[in-house]
Design an enzyme around this catalytic site. Structure first.
Site, PDB file in Angstrom:
ATOM      1  N   GLU A  44       0.873  -1.178   0.000  1.00 18.07           N
ATOM      2  CA  GLU A  44       0.000   0.000   0.000  1.00 18.07           C
ATOM      3  C   GLU A  44       0.909   1.227   0.000  1.00 18.07           C
ATOM      4  O   GLU A  44       1.731   1.395   0.915  1.00 18.07           O
ATOM      5  CB  GLU A  44      -0.913   0.035   1.226  1.00 18.07           C
ATOM      6  CG  GLU A  44      -1.894   1.213   1.165  1.00 18.07           C
ATOM      7  CD  GLU A  44      -2.725   1.444   2.430  1.00 18.07           C
ATOM      8  OE1 GLU A  44      -3.724   2.181   2.352  1.00 18.07           O
ATOM      9  OE2 GLU A  44      -2.364   0.898   3.497  1.00 18.07           O
ATOM     10  N   ASP A 118      -3.294  11.581  -1.551  1.00 10.76           N
ATOM     11  CA  ASP A 118      -3.435  13.047  -1.521  1.00 10.76           C
ATOM     12  C   ASP A 118      -3.838  13.532  -2.915  1.00 10.76           C
ATOM     13  O   ASP A 118      -3.197  13.171  -3.909  1.00 10.76           O
ATOM     14  CB  ASP A 118      -2.097  13.689  -1.126  1.00 10.76           C
ATOM     15  CG  ASP A 118      -1.691  13.309   0.301  1.00 10.76           C
ATOM     16  OD1 ASP A 118      -2.577  13.292   1.177  1.00 10.76           O
ATOM     17  OD2 ASP A 118      -0.506  13.021   0.537  1.00 10.76           O
ATOM     18  N   THR A 191     -10.272   2.177   5.338  1.00  9.62           N
ATOM     19  CA  THR A 191      -9.101   2.888   5.824  1.00  9.62           C
ATOM     20  C   THR A 191      -9.576   3.968   6.811  1.00  9.62           C
ATOM     21  O   THR A 191     -10.778   4.242   6.910  1.00  9.62           O
ATOM     22  CB  THR A 191      -8.337   3.554   4.659  1.00  9.62           C
ATOM     23  OG1 THR A 191      -9.024   4.742   4.283  1.00  9.62           O
ATOM     24  CG2 THR A 191      -8.211   2.632   3.457  1.00  9.62           C
ATOM     25  N   GLU A 192      -8.626   4.596   7.488  1.00 10.36           N
ATOM     26  CA  GLU A 192      -8.990   5.674   8.422  1.00 10.36           C
ATOM     27  C   GLU A 192      -9.716   6.808   7.670  1.00 10.36           C
ATOM     28  O   GLU A 192     -10.745   7.316   8.117  1.00 10.36           O
ATOM     29  CB  GLU A 192      -7.750   6.248   9.122  1.00 10.36           C
ATOM     30  CG  GLU A 192      -7.204   5.400  10.248  1.00 10.36           C
ATOM     31  CD  GLU A 192      -6.196   4.346   9.798  1.00 10.36           C
ATOM     32  OE1 GLU A 192      -6.016   4.155   8.574  1.00 10.36           O
ATOM     33  OE2 GLU A 192      -5.608   3.691  10.686  1.00 10.36           O
ATOM     34  N   TYR A 193      -9.159   7.187   6.510  1.00  6.38           N
ATOM     35  CA  TYR A 193      -9.778   8.271   5.739  1.00  6.38           C
ATOM     36  C   TYR A 193     -11.141   7.865   5.200  1.00  6.38           C
ATOM     37  O   TYR A 193     -12.063   8.677   5.153  1.00  6.38           O
ATOM     38  CB  TYR A 193      -8.851   8.692   4.579  1.00  6.38           C
ATOM     39  CG  TYR A 193      -7.894   9.790   4.955  1.00  6.38           C
ATOM     40  CD1 TYR A 193      -6.864   9.552   5.863  1.00  6.38           C
ATOM     41  CD2 TYR A 193      -8.015  11.070   4.428  1.00  6.38           C
ATOM     42  CE1 TYR A 193      -5.983  10.547   6.228  1.00  6.38           C
ATOM     43  CE2 TYR A 193      -7.141  12.074   4.792  1.00  6.38           C
ATOM     44  CZ  TYR A 193      -6.128  11.811   5.685  1.00  6.38           C
ATOM     45  OH  TYR A 193      -5.266  12.813   6.050  1.00  6.38           O
ATOM     46  N   GLU A 194     -11.255   6.620   4.793  1.00  6.12           N
ATOM     47  CA  GLU A 194     -12.520   6.132   4.231  1.00  6.12           C
ATOM     48  C   GLU A 194     -13.632   6.235   5.268  1.00  6.12           C
ATOM     49  O   GLU A 194     -14.743   6.678   4.967  1.00  6.12           O
ATOM     50  CB  GLU A 194     -12.332   4.668   3.789  1.00  6.12           C
ATOM     51  CG  GLU A 194     -13.537   4.053   3.120  1.00  6.12           C
ATOM     52  CD  GLU A 194     -13.177   2.697   2.507  1.00  6.12           C
ATOM     53  OE1 GLU A 194     -12.009   2.263   2.613  1.00  6.12           O
ATOM     54  OE2 GLU A 194     -14.074   2.073   1.921  1.00  6.12           O
TER      55      GLU A 194
HETATM   56  N1  SAM Z   1      -4.200   5.439   3.019  1.00  7.28           N
HETATM   57  C1  SAM Z   1      -4.505   6.116   4.282  1.00  7.28           C
HETATM   58  C2  SAM Z   1      -5.989   6.165   4.484  1.00  7.28           C
HETATM   59  O1  SAM Z   1      -6.738   5.944   3.511  1.00  7.28           O
HETATM   60  O2  SAM Z   1      -6.429   6.420   5.608  1.00  7.28           O
HETATM   61  C3  SAM Z   1      -3.868   7.505   4.329  1.00  7.28           C
HETATM   62  C4  SAM Z   1      -4.376   8.520   3.336  1.00  7.28           C
HETATM   63  S1  SAM Z   1      -3.514  10.062   3.428  1.00  7.28           S
HETATM   64  C5  SAM Z   1      -4.581  11.202   2.673  1.00  7.28           C
HETATM   65  C6  SAM Z   1      -2.250   9.873   2.207  1.00  7.28           C
HETATM   66  C7  SAM Z   1      -0.948   9.340   2.778  1.00  7.28           C
HETATM   67  O3  SAM Z   1      -0.038   9.124   1.709  1.00  7.28           O
HETATM   68  C8  SAM Z   1      -0.268  10.315   3.724  1.00  7.28           C
HETATM   69  O4  SAM Z   1       0.025   9.667   4.946  1.00  7.28           O
HETATM   70  C9  SAM Z   1       0.998  10.729   2.982  1.00  7.28           C
HETATM   71  O5  SAM Z   1       2.081  11.020   3.838  1.00  7.28           O
HETATM   72  C10 SAM Z   1       1.259   9.512   2.115  1.00  7.28           C
HETATM   73  N2  SAM Z   1       2.057   9.817   0.919  1.00  7.28           N
HETATM   74  C11 SAM Z   1       1.821  10.801   0.031  1.00  7.28           C
HETATM   75  N3  SAM Z   1       2.760  10.829  -0.924  1.00  7.28           N
HETATM   76  C12 SAM Z   1       3.619   9.809  -0.634  1.00  7.28           C
HETATM   77  C13 SAM Z   1       4.807   9.332  -1.239  1.00  7.28           C
HETATM   78  N4  SAM Z   1       5.305   9.919  -2.345  1.00  7.28           N
HETATM   79  N5  SAM Z   1       5.436   8.279  -0.685  1.00  7.28           N
HETATM   80  C14 SAM Z   1       4.945   7.697   0.440  1.00  7.28           C
HETATM   81  N6  SAM Z   1       3.823   8.109   1.064  1.00  7.28           N
HETATM   82  C15 SAM Z   1       3.171   9.157   0.538  1.00  7.28           C
END
Ligand code: SAM
Length: 212
Positions: A44, A118, A191-194
């Site tokens: 993931e 993101d 997921t947490e965000y979901e």
């Molecule tokens: N997947 C989780 C969820 O659905 O709850 C987290 C979603 S959060 C909006 C996006 C995560 O992706 C963040 O923790 C961010 O730090 C990570 N992320 C963004 N760009 C990344 C990259 N280039 N490499 C590793 N992680 C990254």
């Protein structure tokens, strides 16, 4: 993701080598040796606080899981979950996904999950989106032939961009839902965000795409 400075985070990651991969270079081309069992590896990218990867590992003991997250201060929360769950088939990697090909060889990975990545809504930031063609190329370089990406998001703009990006790259669409929580899909792990966005009434989009 709200980031708090956690100066102790690095030390905590380093003191749990059974759950955190500290030297990923050593596993390039042999990720099966990083886990107790030699079985398919699903990663993931952007794992955040790690609920998805931990629950998937519990539900699917025949798969190895690796959660990749950029920020130490976020991945330590996932580490807490892993310590609590104490499973042999899930680990964490604190690196930038831009460097995936430094750590993985072609065929090391069987599936990529992208959950609530993101959105980077400004056009000038499009290259940072984890579904941009530059990332699709990186995933192709580490996935098995005909490997898959499974993607969920609440962000309509990112989803539309991603479908275009997948299509222009030549990926095949295997599954598509424009209102995933109202679909008949069984066994979804939130997921947490979901959970947060669906509780707020947001629609969830999901697709599965496959390299040819
Ligand atoms: N997947 C989780 C969820 O659905 O709850 C987290 C979603 S959060 C909006 C996006 C995560 O992706 C963040 O923790 C961010 O730090 C990570 N992320 C963004 N760009 C990344 C990259 N280039 N490499 C590793 N992680 C990254």
């Amino acid at each position: 993701m709200r980031l708090r400075n956690k100066p102790w985070a690095r030390e905590m990651l380093q003191s749990h080598p059974q759950f955190v991969i500290l030297s990923p270079e050593q596993y390039k081309g042999k990720w099966n040796t990083a886990f107790e069992k030699d079985q398919p590896l699903h990663i993931e990218v952007g794992t955040g606080k790690g609920r998805f990867i931990t629950e998937m590992a519990k539900a699917n003991p025949h798969i190895n899981y690796l959660g990749i997250e950029l920020y130490e201060s976020v991945i330590v929360v996932a580490l807490d979950r892993l310590i609590e769950a104490n499973l042999p088939n899930v680990k964490l990697l604190n690196v930038n996904a831009e460097k995936l090909t430094e750590y993985f060889a072609k065929g090391d990975v069987d599936r990529v999950y992208l959950n609530f990545s993101d959105p980077w809504p400004k056009t000038r930031h499009a290259k940072r989106r984890l579904t941009h063609e530059n990332f699709l190329k990186l995933y192709e370089e580490i996935l098995v032939d005909k490997g898959e990406i499974h993607f969920k998001t609440d962000n309509q703009g990112l989803f539309e961009f991603s479908l275009m990006s997948f299509s222009e790259y030549g990926l095949l669409l295997k599954y598509l839902s424009l209102d995933f929580h109202k679909s008949d899909f069984e066994g979804n792990i939130m997921t947490e965000y979901e959970e947060k966005f669906s509780q707020q009434g947001s629609r969830i989009y999901r697709c599965e795409v496959k390299y040819q």
